[in-house]
Structures are given as C-alpha cells and as structure tokens.
Design a protein around this motif. Structure first.
Motif, PDB file in Angstrom:
ATOM      1  N   GLY A 143      19.499  66.381  32.444  1.00 22.38           N
ATOM      2  CA  GLY A 143      19.728  65.429  33.524  1.00 22.38           C
ATOM      3  C   GLY A 143      20.471  64.212  33.012  1.00 22.38           C
ATOM      4  N   LEU A 144      20.800  63.330  33.940  1.00 23.50           N
ATOM      5  CA  LEU A 144      21.561  62.134  33.593  1.00 23.50           C
ATOM      6  C   LEU A 144      20.993  60.934  34.330  1.00 23.50           C
ATOM      7  CD1 LEU A 144      23.858  64.544  34.577  1.00 23.50           C
ATOM      8  CD2 LEU A 144      25.171  63.109  33.044  1.00 23.50           C
ATOM      9  N   ALA A 145      21.376  59.769  33.853  1.00 23.70           N
ATOM     10  CA  ALA A 145      21.063  58.530  34.556  1.00 23.70           C
ATOM     11  C   ALA A 145      22.359  57.760  34.753  1.00 23.70           C
ATOM     12  CB  ALA A 145      20.063  57.693  33.772  1.00 23.70           C
ATOM     13  N   ILE A 192      29.776  53.603  39.124  1.00 18.55           N
ATOM     14  CA  ILE A 192      29.213  54.005  37.829  1.00 18.55           C
ATOM     15  C   ILE A 192      29.740  53.109  36.714  1.00 18.55           C
ATOM     16  CG2 ILE A 192      29.017  55.875  36.137  1.00 18.55           C
ATOM     17  CD1 ILE A 192      29.321  57.856  38.469  1.00 18.55           C
ATOM     18  N   GLU A 193      28.850  52.371  36.100  1.00 18.35           N
ATOM     19  CA  GLU A 193      29.229  51.553  34.947  1.00 18.35           C
ATOM     20  C   GLU A 193      29.090  52.359  33.663  1.00 18.35           C
ATOM     21  OE1 GLU A 193      28.527  47.084  33.182  1.00 18.35           O
ATOM     22  OE2 GLU A 193      27.014  47.918  34.532  1.00 18.35           O
ATOM     23  N   LYS A 194      27.950  53.048  33.522  1.00 20.01           N
ATOM     24  CA  LYS A 194      27.700  53.875  32.350  1.00 20.01           C
ATOM     25  C   LYS A 194      26.883  55.093  32.765  1.00 20.01           C
ATOM     26  CE  LYS A 194      27.393  49.950  29.131  1.00 20.01           C
ATOM     27  NZ  LYS A 194      26.523  49.211  28.188  1.00 20.01           N
ATOM     28  N   ILE A 195      26.897  56.099  31.892  1.00 23.83           N
ATOM     29  CA  ILE A 195      26.051  57.280  32.072  1.00 23.83           C
ATOM     30  C   ILE A 195      25.208  57.450  30.818  1.00 23.83           C
ATOM     31  CG2 ILE A 195      26.020  59.797  32.213  1.00 23.83           C
ATOM     32  CD1 ILE A 195      28.615  59.630  33.741  1.00 23.83           C
ATOM     33  N   TYR A 196      23.941  57.762  31.024  1.00 22.83           N
ATOM     34  CA  TYR A 196      23.046  58.107  29.919  1.00 22.83           C
ATOM     35  C   TYR A 196      22.619  59.560  30.105  1.00 22.83           C
ATOM     36  CZ  TYR A 196      22.560  53.188  28.607  1.00 22.83           C
ATOM     37  OH  TYR A 196      22.810  51.898  28.188  1.00 22.83           O
ATOM     38  N   ILE A 197      22.682  60.332  29.018  1.00 14.85           N
ATOM     39  CA  ILE A 197      22.273  61.742  29.071  1.00 14.85           C
ATOM     40  C   ILE A 197      20.832  61.844  28.609  1.00 14.85           C
ATOM     41  CG2 ILE A 197      22.836  64.081  28.301  1.00 14.85           C
ATOM     42  CD1 ILE A 197      25.676  63.080  27.711  1.00 14.85           C
ATOM     43  N   HIS A 198      20.098  62.786  29.188  1.00 19.73           N
ATOM     44  CA  HIS A 198      18.667  62.934  28.901  1.00 19.73           C
ATOM     45  C   HIS A 198      18.392  62.859  27.396  1.00 19.73           C
ATOM     46  CE1 HIS A 198      14.579  64.414  28.864  1.00 19.73           C
ATOM     47  NE2 HIS A 198      14.556  64.429  30.177  1.00 19.73           N
ATOM     48  N   PRO A 199      17.451  62.007  26.982  1.00 23.22           N
ATOM     49  CA  PRO A 199      17.216  61.794  25.541  1.00 23.22           C
ATOM     50  C   PRO A 199      16.740  63.026  24.778  1.00 23.22           C
ATOM     51  CG  PRO A 199      15.495  60.749  26.870  1.00 23.22           C
ATOM     52  CD  PRO A 199      16.570  61.168  27.813  1.00 23.22           C
ATOM     53  N   ASN A 218      22.290  69.385  22.005  1.00 28.08           N
ATOM     54  CA  ASN A 218      23.648  68.914  21.734  1.00 28.08           C
ATOM     55  C   ASN A 218      24.685  69.600  22.619  1.00 28.08           C
ATOM     56  OD1 ASN A 218      23.066  66.948  19.829  1.00 28.08           O
ATOM     57  ND2 ASN A 218      23.102  68.395  18.117  1.00 28.08           N
ATOM     58  N   TRP A 219      24.482  70.912  22.892  1.00 28.31           N
ATOM     59  CA  TRP A 219      25.455  71.628  23.725  1.00 28.31           C
ATOM     60  C   TRP A 219      25.513  71.030  25.129  1.00 28.31           C
ATOM     61  CZ3 TRP A 219      24.127  73.697  28.356  1.00 28.31           C
ATOM     62  CH2 TRP A 219      22.762  73.985  28.581  1.00 28.31           C
ATOM     63  N   TYR A 220      24.357  70.553  25.611  1.00 28.06           N
ATOM     64  CA  TYR A 220      24.294  69.972  26.946  1.00 28.06           C
ATOM     65  C   TYR A 220      25.030  68.634  26.964  1.00 28.06           C
ATOM     66  CZ  TYR A 220      22.268  68.292  31.348  1.00 28.06           C
ATOM     67  OH  TYR A 220      22.097  67.815  32.625  1.00 28.06           O
ATOM     68  N   LYS A 221      24.817  67.831  25.931  1.00 28.53           N
ATOM     69  CA  LYS A 221      25.511  66.544  25.840  1.00 28.53           C
ATOM     70  C   LYS A 221      27.028  66.753  25.813  1.00 28.53           C
ATOM     71  CE  LYS A 221      21.846  63.957  23.407  1.00 28.53           C
ATOM     72  NZ  LYS A 221      20.784  64.976  23.384  1.00 28.53           N
ATOM     73  N   LYS A 222      27.466  67.735  24.997  1.00 30.48           N
ATOM     74  CA  LYS A 222      28.907  68.022  24.905  1.00 30.48           C
ATOM     75  C   LYS A 222      29.459  68.501  26.245  1.00 30.48           C
ATOM     76  CE  LYS A 222      28.853  69.095  19.954  1.00 30.48           C
ATOM     77  NZ  LYS A 222      28.946  70.175  18.931  1.00 30.48           N
ATOM     78  N   LEU A 223      28.678  69.313  26.956  1.00 32.23           N
ATOM     79  CA  LEU A 223      29.094  69.819  28.270  1.00 32.23           C
ATOM     80  C   LEU A 223      29.315  68.675  29.244  1.00 32.23           C
ATOM     81  CD1 LEU A 223      29.491  72.149  30.332  1.00 32.23           C
ATOM     82  CD2 LEU A 223      27.027  72.069  30.730  1.00 32.23           C
ATOM     83  N   VAL A 224      28.392  67.738  29.293  1.00 31.74           N
ATOM     84  CA  VAL A 224      28.512  66.595  30.208  1.00 31.74           C
ATOM     85  C   VAL A 224      29.757  65.775  29.869  1.00 31.74           C
ATOM     86  CG1 VAL A 224      27.467  64.418  30.950  1.00 31.74           C
ATOM     87  CG2 VAL A 224      26.035  66.461  30.674  1.00 31.74           C
ATOM     88  N   ILE A 225      29.950  65.499  28.582  1.00 30.96           N
ATOM     89  CA  ILE A 225      31.110  64.710  28.149  1.00 30.96           C
ATOM     90  C   ILE A 225      32.412  65.412  28.535  1.00 30.96           C
ATOM     91  CG2 ILE A 225      32.360  63.869  26.114  1.00 30.96           C
ATOM     92  CD1 ILE A 225      29.527  63.444  24.831  1.00 30.96           C
ATOM     93  N   GLU A 234      31.797  54.908  30.422  1.00 30.60           N
ATOM     94  CA  GLU A 234      31.083  55.046  29.154  1.00 30.60           C
ATOM     95  C   GLU A 234      29.928  56.032  29.281  1.00 30.60           C
ATOM     96  OE1 GLU A 234      30.027  51.432  26.996  1.00 30.60           O
ATOM     97  OE2 GLU A 234      31.318  50.316  28.375  1.00 30.60           O
ATOM     98  N   ILE A 235      29.773  56.871  28.240  1.00 32.48           N
ATOM     99  CA  ILE A 235      28.636  57.777  28.164  1.00 32.48           C
ATOM    100  C   ILE A 235      27.817  57.344  26.964  1.00 32.48           C
ATOM    101  CG2 ILE A 235      27.871  60.160  27.912  1.00 32.48           C
ATOM    102  CD1 ILE A 235      30.475  61.036  29.231  1.00 32.48           C
ATOM    103  N   GLU A 236      26.632  56.834  27.230  1.00 30.52           N
ATOM    104  CA  GLU A 236      25.823  56.212  26.196  1.00 30.52           C
ATOM    105  C   GLU A 236      24.749  57.165  25.652  1.00 30.52           C
ATOM    106  OE1 GLU A 236      25.960  53.273  24.804  1.00 30.52           O
ATOM    107  OE2 GLU A 236      27.356  52.161  26.068  1.00 30.52           O
ATOM    108  N   LYS A 237      24.418  56.968  24.390  1.00 29.49           N
ATOM    109  CA  LYS A 237      23.252  57.632  23.804  1.00 29.49           C
ATOM    110  C   LYS A 237      22.001  56.924  24.323  1.00 29.49           C
ATOM    111  CE  LYS A 237      21.153  58.621  19.293  1.00 29.49           C
ATOM    112  NZ  LYS A 237      21.297  58.475  17.823  1.00 29.49           N
ATOM    113  N   SER A 238      21.020  57.699  24.746  1.00 28.22           N
ATOM    114  CA  SER A 238      19.793  57.122  25.264  1.00 28.22           C
ATOM    115  C   SER A 238      19.099  56.267  24.211  1.00 28.22           C
ATOM    116  CB  SER A 238      18.839  58.238  25.729  1.00 28.22           C
ATOM    117  OG  SER A 238      17.556  57.727  25.972  1.00 28.22           O
ATOM    118  N   ASP A 239      18.582  55.115  24.646  1.00 32.13           N
ATOM    119  CA  ASP A 239      17.810  54.257  23.741  1.00 32.13           C
ATOM    120  C   ASP A 239      16.539  54.959  23.278  1.00 32.13           C
ATOM    121  OD1 ASP A 239      19.634  52.224  23.935  1.00 32.13           O
ATOM    122  OD2 ASP A 239      18.605  51.212  25.577  1.00 32.13           O
ATOM    123  N   LEU A 240      16.061  55.916  24.068  1.00 34.88           N
ATOM    124  CA  LEU A 240      14.843  56.651  23.708  1.00 34.88           C
ATOM    125  C   LEU A 240      15.103  57.695  22.641  1.00 34.88           C
ATOM    126  CD1 LEU A 240      13.519  57.155  27.334  1.00 34.88           C
ATOM    127  CD2 LEU A 240      12.680  55.512  25.652  1.00 34.88           C
TER     128      LEU A 240
END
Length: 233
Positions: free
Chosen positions: A106-108, A192-199, A203-210, A221-227
C-alpha cells in the motif's frame, strides 16, 4: 473547487499535513483518471455515519411531530452526501498503515490542507467543502444542525485516532443516482506532495511503485517510510 463555509471548522494553517492511506489499485486509479473517489456516506463501515447523537435526535423528534417529512429527509439524505477522508498528522501513522492497507502493501499520499483546497477542480453540478471532524459522546453531547452537513462532520469519540479531515459534497439538488460513491476532478500534481510506500513492503513492490509513477509521467517525491529507519543501538 473548494467552497469556504463559515459553519465548517478547518485548521487555519494551510501547511497542516494530511494523509490518505490506500492500496496500489486505488492509487493507480487516481493517477490514470485524474479523479478522486468520494464514498457515499451511508456506505462507510461505521453505521453511525451521518446519524444523530441522542440529544439531537430527541430535539428532531419533537420537530417531526408536526412535520414528519423532516425526519424522513435526514434518513434519505445520507445517500446523497459523499465524502473523501484524510488523516491529519505531522508524521505518518503506524495505526493508519495497519487499518487501511493489507499484506504489507500500500501507499500513503502526503498532502496539505492548502494543496487539498487548490487541487479540487470546479464540478459542474455540485460544490466541495472541506471540514474537520468533531469527536463527541453520542449519548450526552448535542450536534447542532446549522446546515445540511451537520451530522456528517461528527463521529463518536472511539474514532478520535483518525483525526479526520473530510472533503464533502451534497448532490441532493441534482437528482444523481449514485451507487457506492462518485469521482471528482482533481489536479494530481497539486494534490500529491509526496508518496510513502508501505514500510514492510518487499523491494520488488517498492521498485514497481517507483516504475509505475515514472512511466505515467509523474515526478513527485517517493519517500522511504520513517518506520523503516535503521535501528540504532
């Protein structure tokens, strides 16, 4: 287009951060359609949506004694009010990830009150308002009915963790027949200012979203989750 309403409360600071947590299919639908889904108010999981607190209901019953259609109107009105929910928080929320996404995917979307106002496009048939949800004791507290939106910006105290901001519209006057909800035009790059991908996503999912975001021609911007930060010991 956002329409101000003096009866609806909203944080004054336009830089107040808001979030929407959603799955990939809903996110792609926003990008591909340029539209944001608004759910019919009586389709939410909370059965109290758009209903009255007990003190308010007692007053409405008195009014309805001489005007039975008054109460019937409010019962049917829930079918004509549509809502898009956003979470107010300076930081991303672990609880929101758990509630609104599944299977560690998922995303935020991160936005602000100001961006949300600016992103709404003028709709031909109805107007959009933005309001802050009030959390009250439905057994004791009174909900004032100043306008048609009054019950839709109140929820029970047990939902306080949601810290909800709502985009809300009433389509009653236009005789729309809506099923689960409807979509409204938005400016995606403003929204949309930024997107966060589920923490906890792979990795394949993160790459797919990007890759999907890039292929569709967006550059937010696609940010790494702070969590997901490294543990320091």
């Amino acid at each position: 287009m956002y329409i101000p309403n003096s009866n609806i409360k909203l944080p004054e600071n336009p830089d107040t951060v808001v979030w929407k947590y959603l799955d990939l299919s809903k996110f792609l639908d926003i990008l591909l359609s340029g539209k944001m889904f608004m759910s019919r108010s009586d389709k939410f999981e909370d059965q109290y949506e758009g209903t009255f607190s007990e003190p308010t209901f007692e007053e409405i019953k008195k009014i309805s004694q001489n005007n039975p259609k008054f109460l019937d109107y409010y019962k049917s009105h829930r079918e004509n009010v549509v809502v898009s929910s956003w979470h107010t928080n300076e930081y991303e929320s672990f609880a929101m990830w758990q509630i609104f996404t599944k299977n560690n995917e998922g995303l935020a979307i991160q936005s602000t009150i100001g961006r949300l106002k600016e992103a709404l496009q003028k709709e031909r048939h109805f107007e959009q308002y933005i309001g802050e949800v009030n959390y009250i004791d439905y057994k004791k507290e009174y909900i004032p009915f100043d306008d048609a939106f009054f019950p839709f910006l109140f929820k029970r105290k047990s939902f306080q963790y949601e810290r909800e901001i709502r985009v809300i519209s009433d389509v009653t006057a236009h005789n729309f027949s809506i099923n689960d909800g409807l979509k409204i035009q938005v400016d995606i790059n403003t929204l949309i200012e930024k997107i966060y991908i589920h923490p906890k996503s792979e990795n394949w999912y993160k790459k797919l979203v990007i890759e999907l975001v890039e292929r569709l021609g967006f550059d937010f911007e696609i940010e790494k989750s702070d969590l997901e930060s490294d543990i320091l010991i």
